[in-house]
Design an enzyme around this catalytic site. Structure first.
Site, short mmCIF file in Angstrom:
data_model
loop_
_atom_site.label_atom_id
_atom_site.label_comp_id
_atom_site.label_asym_id
_atom_site.label_seq_id
_atom_site.Cartn_x
_atom_site.Cartn_y
_atom_site.Cartn_z
N ARG A 147 0.80 -1.22 0.00
CA ARG A 147 0.00 0.00 0.00
C ARG A 147 0.83 1.27 0.00
O ARG A 147 0.36 2.31 -0.45
CB ARG A 147 -1.00 -0.03 1.17
N GLU A 195 3.22 -10.48 14.49
CA GLU A 195 2.55 -11.06 15.66
C GLU A 195 3.20 -12.39 16.01
O GLU A 195 3.47 -12.69 17.16
CB GLU A 195 1.06 -11.23 15.36
#
Lengths: 177, 177
Positions: free
Chosen positions: A60, A97
């Site tokens: 992005r 994560e």
């Protein structure tokens, strides 16, 4: 203007997982007036900063960074996922994560002293951007600032990027805002 | 001009695998003059075509498509890998060397009759772009053309995209050129 941007950004509940409100900027990108305003306002603080290249990170970050580069008469440097760039690279790893991920930048993209503006669509925890900044600095680049369309202030990403100047157009103080 | 672009593009042998010459456009992107010329010349054939949105596909299509959109006073629509877009999507599958992959576009991004320019950095076999064109047309979009910085003419991608007008700035007739 900031209100028009914020009004256009969609909050999508429970995406990509429960409890998260995803800030969907695609309505901003799809609107010619808001797209132009976004690029102009992201560029504005850096008009007098002699920016030589604007760096953006896959995927992005590729959307706004080259447009800002054009607006500032600078070049664009892509930071990509590992294995995508064909020539010699600098690398940066950052925590996910679970586990880590690695980003790369061509070694010839940024020379010592090159003045670099970092651009991405959204500042969350700042982990990816910090890794990119560290990589640019390790290459000798001088970071003039980090600019984002959206900042999730409750995630504290701005502090992660200290001492780089951080500039954002739309802020959210909580998932619920 | 076309020579300056072609001179800047690097041929990297045996990337991503043996026998392939990867056409690396990062030197074009890094040069403010060549970046601007690329965007202007990709836009030029479409000045009178009433382009409403420019579509680009993750990841490298995100680099040039929004800049062309700005130049044409159009909006930008991202076509993304499956699972990345938060709202309702159209989908398109296309063949990979082994298996298939799926791309998505927001349903509200293109309405029936919307005039769409497709932009990507490189036309190879055309498989991904064809899948994107089919998806845009299934949504009712009118494709005014497909524009690429680089075309590998020996892979025949242009024929895949028939009858859409295809416009490219730099062509390579073989891996060895």
């Amino acid at each position: 203007m900031r209100d028009a941007l914020k009004a256009a950004i969609r909050g999508v509940r429970d995406f990509p997982k429960k409890g998260i409100v995803f800030r969907d900027i695609t309505p901003v990108l799809a609107d010619p007036v808001l797209l132009r305003e976004t690029v102009e306002r992201l560029s504005e603080p850096f008009y007098e900063q002699d920016v030589q290249v604007v760096a953006g990170t896959e995927a992005r970050g590729f959307i706004l960074a080259p447009a800002v580069a054009l607006h500032l008469a600078a070049g664009f440097v892509p930071i990509r996922k590992k294995g995508k760039l064909p020539c010699a690279t600098h690398q940066a790893s950052y925590a996910l994560e679970y586990g880590t991920d690695t980003l790369e930048m061509h070694r010839d993209a940024i020379k010592p002293g090159t003045r670099v503006l970092m651009v991405d669509d959204l500042l969350a925890t700042g982990g990816t951007m910090k890794a990119c900044c560290d990589m640019v600095q390790a290459a000798g680049g001088v970071i003039v600032g980090c600019a984002f369309l959206v900042e999730l202030t409750f995630l504290g990403g701005r502090a992660q990027l200290d001492p780089h100047p951080v500039f954002t157009l739309v802020e959210y103080a909580s998932e619920e805002e």
